[in-house]
Design a protein around this motif. Structure first.
Motif, PDB file in Angstrom:
ATOM      1  N   ARG A 169       0.837  -1.211   0.000  1.00 48.41           N
ATOM      2  CA  ARG A 169       0.000   0.000   0.000  1.00 48.41           C
ATOM      3  C   ARG A 169       0.869   1.257   0.000  1.00 48.41           C
ATOM      4  NH1 ARG A 169      -3.007  -2.853   3.809  1.00 48.41           N
ATOM      5  NH2 ARG A 169      -2.145  -1.592   5.506  1.00 48.41           N
ATOM      6  N   PHE A 170       1.941   1.227   0.797  1.00 52.62           N
ATOM      7  CA  PHE A 170       2.852   2.377   0.831  1.00 52.62           C
ATOM      8  C   PHE A 170       3.412   2.672  -0.562  1.00 52.62           C
ATOM      9  CE2 PHE A 170       4.102   1.674   5.561  1.00 52.62           C
ATOM     10  CZ  PHE A 170       2.908   2.260   5.952  1.00 52.62           C
ATOM     11  N   LEU A 171       3.772   1.604  -1.271  1.00 48.30           N
ATOM     12  CA  LEU A 171       4.300   1.773  -2.624  1.00 48.30           C
ATOM     13  C   LEU A 171       3.250   2.387  -3.542  1.00 48.30           C
ATOM     14  CD1 LEU A 171       6.425  -1.371  -3.601  1.00 48.30           C
ATOM     15  CD2 LEU A 171       7.156   1.020  -3.616  1.00 48.30           C
ATOM     16  N   PRO A 178       2.550   2.540 -13.621  1.00 52.11           N
ATOM     17  CA  PRO A 178       2.353   1.081 -13.501  1.00 52.11           C
ATOM     18  C   PRO A 178       3.625   0.274 -13.740  1.00 52.11           C
ATOM     19  CG  PRO A 178       0.522   2.059 -14.676  1.00 52.11           C
ATOM     20  CD  PRO A 178       1.517   3.164 -14.471  1.00 52.11           C
ATOM     21  N   GLN A 179       4.435   0.687 -14.704  1.00 52.88           N
ATOM     22  CA  GLN A 179       5.666  -0.040 -15.000  1.00 52.88           C
ATOM     23  C   GLN A 179       6.661   0.066 -13.828  1.00 52.88           C
ATOM     24  OE1 GLN A 179       7.874   1.384 -18.388  1.00 52.88           O
ATOM     25  NE2 GLN A 179       8.953  -0.555 -18.669  1.00 52.88           N
ATOM     26  N   ASP A 180       6.733   1.255 -13.216  1.00 55.80           N
ATOM     27  CA  ASP A 180       7.640   1.446 -12.086  1.00 55.80           C
ATOM     28  C   ASP A 180       7.145   0.691 -10.854  1.00 55.80           C
ATOM     29  OD1 ASP A 180       9.534   3.003 -13.355  1.00 55.80           O
ATOM     30  OD2 ASP A 180       8.469   4.871 -12.944  1.00 55.80           O
ATOM     31  N   HIS A 184       9.269  -2.156  -8.854  1.00 60.98           N
ATOM     32  CA  HIS A 184       9.565  -2.117  -7.428  1.00 60.98           C
ATOM     33  C   HIS A 184       9.098  -3.395  -6.737  1.00 60.98           C
ATOM     34  CE1 HIS A 184      10.512   2.098  -8.038  1.00 60.98           C
ATOM     35  NE2 HIS A 184      10.888   2.197  -6.778  1.00 60.98           N
ATOM     36  N   LEU A 185       7.903  -3.861  -7.075  1.00 62.65           N
ATOM     37  CA  LEU A 185       7.382  -5.080  -6.454  1.00 62.65           C
ATOM     38  C   LEU A 185       8.227  -6.293  -6.822  1.00 62.65           C
ATOM     39  CD1 LEU A 185       3.530  -4.566  -6.892  1.00 62.65           C
ATOM     40  CD2 LEU A 185       4.812  -4.546  -4.745  1.00 62.65           C
ATOM     41  N   GLU A 186       8.591  -6.406  -8.075  1.00 63.61           N
ATOM     42  CA  GLU A 186       9.406  -7.541  -8.519  1.00 63.61           C
ATOM     43  C   GLU A 186      10.795  -7.494  -7.893  1.00 63.61           C
ATOM     44  OE1 GLU A 186       8.606 -10.288 -10.271  1.00 63.61           O
ATOM     45  OE2 GLU A 186       6.584  -9.499  -9.961  1.00 63.61           O
TER      46      GLU A 186
END
Length: 305
Positions: A169-171, A178-180, A184-186
Protein backbone atom coordinates in the motif's frame (compact mmCIF):
# COMPACT_ATOMS: atom_id res chain seq x y z
CA UNK A 1 22.32 0.40 -18.71
CA UNK A 2 18.89 1.31 -17.30
CA UNK A 3 17.42 -0.14 -14.10
CA UNK A 4 15.51 -2.86 -15.98
CA UNK A 5 18.67 -4.13 -17.66
CA UNK A 6 20.54 -3.88 -14.35
CA UNK A 7 17.86 -5.93 -12.61
CA UNK A 8 18.05 -8.65 -15.26
CA UNK A 9 21.81 -8.72 -14.82
CA UNK A 10 21.40 -8.99 -11.04
CA UNK A 11 19.08 -11.96 -11.47
CA UNK A 12 21.65 -13.55 -13.74
CA UNK A 13 24.36 -12.90 -11.12
CA UNK A 14 22.23 -14.66 -8.49
CA UNK A 15 22.68 -17.95 -10.32
CA UNK A 16 26.49 -17.83 -10.13
CA UNK A 17 27.40 -15.94 -6.98
CA UNK A 18 30.67 -17.80 -6.48
CA UNK A 19 31.90 -16.32 -9.77
CA UNK A 20 30.77 -12.73 -9.19
CA UNK A 21 32.45 -10.37 -6.73
CA UNK A 22 30.60 -8.54 -3.98
CA UNK A 23 31.88 -5.26 -5.44
CA UNK A 24 30.25 -6.03 -8.80
CA UNK A 25 26.91 -6.70 -7.08
CA UNK A 26 27.11 -3.61 -4.88
CA UNK A 27 27.99 -1.43 -7.86
CA UNK A 28 25.14 -2.87 -9.92
CA UNK A 29 22.65 -2.11 -7.15
CA UNK A 30 24.01 1.37 -6.42
CA UNK A 31 24.80 2.63 -9.90
CA UNK A 32 22.74 0.37 -12.15
CA UNK A 33 19.39 0.15 -10.37
CA UNK A 34 20.30 3.32 -8.42
CA UNK A 35 17.17 4.09 -6.40
CA UNK A 36 16.54 0.81 -4.61
CA UNK A 37 13.22 0.63 -2.73
CA UNK A 38 13.49 0.47 1.08
CA UNK A 39 10.33 -0.68 2.90
CA UNK A 40 10.73 1.08 6.26
CA UNK A 41 9.27 -0.09 9.56
CA UNK A 42 9.53 0.94 13.20
CA UNK A 43 11.15 -1.10 15.93
CA UNK A 44 9.30 0.28 18.91
CA UNK A 45 10.67 1.43 22.25
CA UNK A 46 11.10 -1.44 24.76
CA UNK A 47 11.23 -4.08 22.03
CA UNK A 48 13.00 -7.17 23.35
CA UNK A 49 15.70 -8.70 21.17
CA UNK A 50 17.21 -12.08 22.02
CA UNK A 51 20.76 -12.87 20.96
CA UNK A 52 22.49 -16.26 21.28
CA UNK A 53 26.10 -17.34 21.65
CA UNK A 54 27.20 -21.00 21.73
CA UNK A 55 29.26 -21.87 24.79
CA UNK A 56 32.58 -23.65 24.57
CA UNK A 57 31.71 -26.81 26.42
CA UNK A 58 30.40 -25.96 29.89
CA UNK A 59 32.41 -22.75 30.26
CA UNK A 60 30.29 -19.71 31.15
CA UNK A 61 30.70 -16.27 29.63
CA UNK A 62 31.95 -13.73 32.14
CA UNK A 63 30.91 -10.32 30.78
CA UNK A 64 28.05 -9.01 28.66
CA UNK A 65 30.57 -7.76 26.08
CA UNK A 66 31.12 -11.41 25.16
CA UNK A 67 27.42 -11.77 24.34
CA UNK A 68 26.88 -8.62 22.29
CA UNK A 69 28.36 -7.75 18.93
CA UNK A 70 31.99 -8.80 18.41
CA UNK A 71 34.52 -6.25 19.65
CA UNK A 72 37.73 -8.28 19.69
CA UNK A 73 39.81 -7.03 16.73
CA UNK A 74 41.72 -10.31 16.48
CA UNK A 75 38.49 -12.30 16.26
CA UNK A 76 37.12 -9.90 13.64
CA UNK A 77 40.26 -10.20 11.56
CA UNK A 78 40.91 -13.94 11.89
CA UNK A 79 37.48 -15.49 12.31
CA UNK A 80 34.83 -13.13 10.90
CA UNK A 81 35.89 -14.01 7.37
CA UNK A 82 32.68 -15.10 5.64
CA UNK A 83 29.61 -13.38 4.26
CA UNK A 84 26.54 -13.43 6.47
CA UNK A 85 22.98 -12.79 5.45
CA UNK A 86 23.43 -9.11 6.33
CA UNK A 87 27.19 -8.59 6.52
CA UNK A 88 30.34 -8.87 4.47
CA UNK A 89 33.59 -10.45 5.75
CA UNK A 90 35.05 -8.59 8.76
CA UNK A 91 31.90 -6.47 9.10
CA UNK A 92 30.49 -6.52 12.62
CA UNK A 93 26.71 -6.58 13.04
CA UNK A 94 24.36 -7.40 15.92
CA UNK A 95 22.08 -10.32 14.99
CA UNK A 96 19.07 -11.15 17.15
CA UNK A 97 15.45 -12.29 17.12
CA UNK A 98 12.19 -10.55 18.04
CA UNK A 99 8.91 -11.95 19.25
CA UNK A 100 6.14 -12.99 16.85
CA UNK A 101 2.71 -14.46 17.52
CA UNK A 102 3.84 -17.75 15.97
CA UNK A 103 7.00 -17.97 18.11
CA UNK A 104 6.39 -16.00 21.31
CA UNK A 105 9.72 -17.05 22.83
CA UNK A 106 12.14 -15.39 20.46
CA UNK A 107 15.06 -17.23 22.04
CA UNK A 108 13.87 -20.27 20.07
CA UNK A 109 14.38 -18.33 16.83
CA UNK A 110 17.76 -17.06 17.99
CA UNK A 111 18.97 -20.56 18.95
CA UNK A 112 17.69 -22.06 15.69
CA UNK A 113 19.53 -19.39 13.69
CA UNK A 114 22.76 -19.86 15.65
CA UNK A 115 22.93 -23.62 16.13
CA UNK A 116 24.90 -25.76 13.68
CA UNK A 117 22.51 -28.58 14.63
CA UNK A 118 19.67 -26.78 12.85
CA UNK A 119 21.86 -25.78 9.93
CA UNK A 120 22.96 -29.40 9.49
CA UNK A 121 19.80 -31.50 9.92
CA UNK A 122 21.71 -34.79 9.96
CA UNK A 123 23.52 -33.92 13.21
CA UNK A 124 22.27 -35.17 16.57
CA UNK A 125 23.19 -34.09 20.09
CA UNK A 126 21.38 -36.20 22.65
CA UNK A 127 23.75 -35.18 25.46
CA UNK A 128 22.79 -31.52 24.94
CA UNK A 129 24.59 -28.46 23.62
CA UNK A 130 24.95 -25.34 25.80
CA UNK A 131 24.01 -21.84 24.62
CA UNK A 132 23.74 -18.48 26.34
CA UNK A 133 20.77 -16.25 25.52
CA UNK A 134 20.96 -12.54 26.29
CA UNK A 135 17.98 -10.22 26.09
CA UNK A 136 18.42 -6.65 24.92
CA UNK A 137 15.86 -3.83 25.05
CA UNK A 138 15.49 -0.85 22.73
CA UNK A 139 15.50 2.50 24.51
CA UNK A 140 14.12 4.51 21.61
CA UNK A 141 12.20 3.88 18.42
CA UNK A 142 14.45 2.62 15.62
CA UNK A 143 13.85 2.63 11.88
CA UNK A 144 14.67 -0.61 10.07
CA UNK A 145 14.19 -1.95 6.56
CA UNK A 146 11.52 -4.65 6.52
CA UNK A 147 12.13 -7.60 4.17
CA UNK A 148 8.62 -9.03 3.75
CA UNK A 149 8.15 -9.83 0.07
CA UNK A 150 9.45 -13.42 0.10
CA UNK A 151 7.09 -15.94 -1.48
CA UNK A 152 8.30 -18.59 0.99
CA UNK A 153 7.61 -16.43 4.06
CA UNK A 154 4.25 -15.22 2.75
CA UNK A 155 3.05 -18.81 2.55
CA UNK A 156 4.05 -19.65 6.12
CA UNK A 157 3.62 -16.53 8.21
CA UNK A 158 0.38 -14.49 8.26
CA UNK A 159 2.13 -11.62 10.06
CA UNK A 160 4.60 -11.35 7.21
CA UNK A 161 1.64 -11.36 4.81
CA UNK A 162 0.10 -8.43 6.72
CA UNK A 163 3.36 -6.50 6.57
CA UNK A 164 3.60 -7.25 2.86
CA UNK A 165 0.15 -5.77 2.25
CA UNK A 166 1.08 -2.69 4.31
CA UNK A 167 4.32 -2.14 2.37
CA UNK A 168 2.53 -2.72 -0.92
CA UNK A 169 0.00 0.00 0.00
CA UNK A 170 2.85 2.38 0.83
CA UNK A 171 4.30 1.77 -2.62
CA UNK A 172 0.95 2.33 -4.31
CA UNK A 173 0.49 5.62 -2.42
CA UNK A 174 3.58 7.00 -4.18
CA UNK A 175 1.52 7.19 -7.40
CA UNK A 176 4.16 5.41 -9.41
CA UNK A 177 3.67 4.67 -13.06
CA UNK A 178 2.35 1.08 -13.50
CA UNK A 179 5.67 -0.04 -15.00
CA UNK A 180 7.64 1.45 -12.09
CA UNK A 181 5.27 -0.05 -9.51
CA UNK A 182 5.65 -3.47 -11.08
CA UNK A 183 9.44 -3.04 -11.14
CA UNK A 184 9.56 -2.12 -7.43
CA UNK A 185 7.38 -5.08 -6.45
CA UNK A 186 9.41 -7.54 -8.52
CA UNK A 187 12.67 -6.15 -7.18
CA UNK A 188 11.52 -6.41 -3.56
CA UNK A 189 10.30 -9.97 -4.12
CA UNK A 190 13.68 -10.86 -5.56
CA UNK A 191 15.59 -9.28 -2.66
CA UNK A 192 13.29 -10.89 -0.10
CA UNK A 193 13.83 -14.29 -1.68
CA UNK A 194 17.59 -13.71 -1.42
CA UNK A 195 17.13 -13.15 2.32
CA UNK A 196 14.86 -16.17 2.64
CA UNK A 197 16.78 -18.80 0.71
CA UNK A 198 18.55 -21.68 2.41
CA UNK A 199 22.23 -21.64 1.58
CA UNK A 200 25.15 -24.03 1.90
CA UNK A 201 27.82 -21.59 0.73
CA UNK A 202 28.32 -18.18 2.41
CA UNK A 203 29.01 -16.70 -1.05
CA UNK A 204 25.26 -16.99 -1.62
CA UNK A 205 24.75 -14.14 0.86
CA UNK A 206 26.41 -11.54 -1.38
CA UNK A 207 23.21 -9.97 -2.69
CA UNK A 208 21.45 -9.71 0.68
CA UNK A 209 24.65 -8.32 2.25
CA UNK A 210 24.98 -5.71 -0.50
CA UNK A 211 21.33 -4.68 -0.14
CA UNK A 212 21.79 -4.34 3.63
CA UNK A 213 24.83 -2.12 3.26
CA UNK A 214 23.09 0.11 0.75
CA UNK A 215 20.06 0.35 3.04
CA UNK A 216 22.34 1.48 5.86
CA UNK A 217 23.37 4.49 3.79
CA UNK A 218 19.92 5.90 4.59
CA UNK A 219 20.57 8.33 7.48
CA UNK A 220 17.61 7.10 9.53
CA UNK A 221 18.05 3.34 9.04
CA UNK A 222 19.58 1.39 11.95
CA UNK A 223 19.22 -2.12 10.59
CA UNK A 224 17.14 -4.68 8.78
CA UNK A 225 14.44 -7.23 9.69
CA UNK A 226 13.73 -10.46 7.82
CA UNK A 227 11.97 -13.81 8.38
CA UNK A 228 13.96 -16.61 10.00
CA UNK A 229 14.91 -19.33 7.52
CA UNK A 230 15.76 -21.87 10.22
CA UNK A 231 12.25 -21.65 11.76
CA UNK A 232 10.56 -22.01 8.37
CA UNK A 233 9.84 -18.22 8.46
CA UNK A 234 7.71 -18.37 11.64
CA UNK A 235 10.29 -16.29 13.53
CA UNK A 236 11.75 -12.89 12.66
CA UNK A 237 15.39 -11.78 12.83
CA UNK A 238 16.68 -8.27 13.30
CA UNK A 239 20.18 -7.04 12.45
CA UNK A 240 21.39 -3.74 13.92
CA UNK A 241 24.61 -1.80 13.54
CA UNK A 242 27.03 -1.56 16.48
CA UNK A 243 26.33 2.19 16.56
CA UNK A 244 22.62 1.56 17.03
CA UNK A 245 23.32 -0.88 19.87
CA UNK A 246 25.69 1.48 21.67
CA UNK A 247 23.31 4.42 21.49
CA UNK A 248 19.87 2.88 21.75
CA UNK A 249 19.88 -0.69 23.12
CA UNK A 250 20.78 -2.05 26.56
CA UNK A 251 21.25 -5.61 27.90
CA UNK A 252 18.73 -6.72 30.53
CA UNK A 253 19.02 -10.43 31.40
CA UNK A 254 20.75 -13.59 30.25
CA UNK A 255 20.47 -17.32 30.84
CA UNK A 256 21.92 -20.62 29.72
CA UNK A 257 19.84 -22.94 27.54
CA UNK A 258 20.46 -26.52 26.45
CA UNK A 259 19.54 -27.83 23.00
CA UNK A 260 18.93 -31.56 22.64
CA UNK A 261 18.39 -33.10 19.21
CA UNK A 262 17.66 -36.54 17.81
CA UNK A 263 16.69 -36.87 14.16
CA UNK A 264 13.91 -34.39 13.46
CA UNK A 265 13.05 -33.99 17.14
CA UNK A 266 14.58 -31.20 19.21
CA UNK A 267 14.05 -29.88 22.72
CA UNK A 268 15.32 -26.67 24.33
CA UNK A 269 15.56 -26.71 28.11
CA UNK A 270 16.71 -24.30 30.80
CA UNK A 271 20.39 -24.45 31.60
CA UNK A 272 21.59 -24.26 35.18
CA UNK A 273 22.50 -20.56 35.29
CA UNK A 274 20.83 -17.18 34.83
CA UNK A 275 21.40 -13.50 35.54
CA UNK A 276 18.34 -11.30 35.94
CA UNK A 277 20.06 -7.93 36.27
CA UNK A 278 23.02 -7.21 33.98
CA UNK A 279 25.41 -4.42 34.93
CA UNK A 280 27.79 -3.52 32.08
CA UNK A 281 30.29 -2.15 34.63
CA UNK A 282 31.03 -5.57 36.10
CA UNK A 283 31.09 -9.27 35.31
CA UNK A 284 27.88 -11.25 34.95
CA UNK A 285 26.54 -12.31 38.37
CA UNK A 286 25.43 -15.85 37.57
CA UNK A 287 22.81 -17.49 39.81
CA UNK A 288 21.68 -21.13 39.81
CA UNK A 289 18.13 -22.11 38.90
CA UNK A 290 16.19 -24.15 41.41
CA UNK A 291 16.00 -27.82 40.47
CA UNK A 292 12.28 -27.66 39.62
CA UNK A 293 13.11 -25.40 36.63
CA UNK A 294 15.56 -27.93 35.17
CA UNK A 295 14.59 -30.86 32.96
CA UNK A 296 15.36 -34.41 34.03
CA UNK A 297 16.90 -37.00 31.70
CA UNK A 298 13.52 -38.70 31.57
CA UNK A 299 11.79 -35.50 30.44
CA UNK A 300 14.40 -34.92 27.76
CA UNK A 301 14.02 -38.49 26.53
CA UNK A 302 10.24 -38.09 26.39
CA UNK A 303 10.56 -34.98 24.18
CA UNK A 304 12.97 -36.74 21.81
CA UNK A 305 10.83 -39.84 21.26
Amino acid sequence: MDKYEAFEKLKEYSNRLTEVTYEEIYDLLKNGIKFIPLPLAKLRVNTNIDRVRPNKGDKLFTHIDELGYIKDKEVIEKHLTSFGRANIPHQVMFYGAVETSLIDKQRLTAIAETSHLFRNPGNDCEEGELYTVSRWETQKELIVVEVVFSEYALENNPEIAQSFEKQKRFLEEHNLEPQDLEFHLEFLKFISNEFSKKVTNPEDYKISAAYTNLALLHPEVSGIMYPSVQTEYFGVNVVLTPEAIEKNVIPKICSTQILYKRGMKSFIANGQYYCKDIDIRRDIDWKEHSSDLLSTKEEVEEHLK
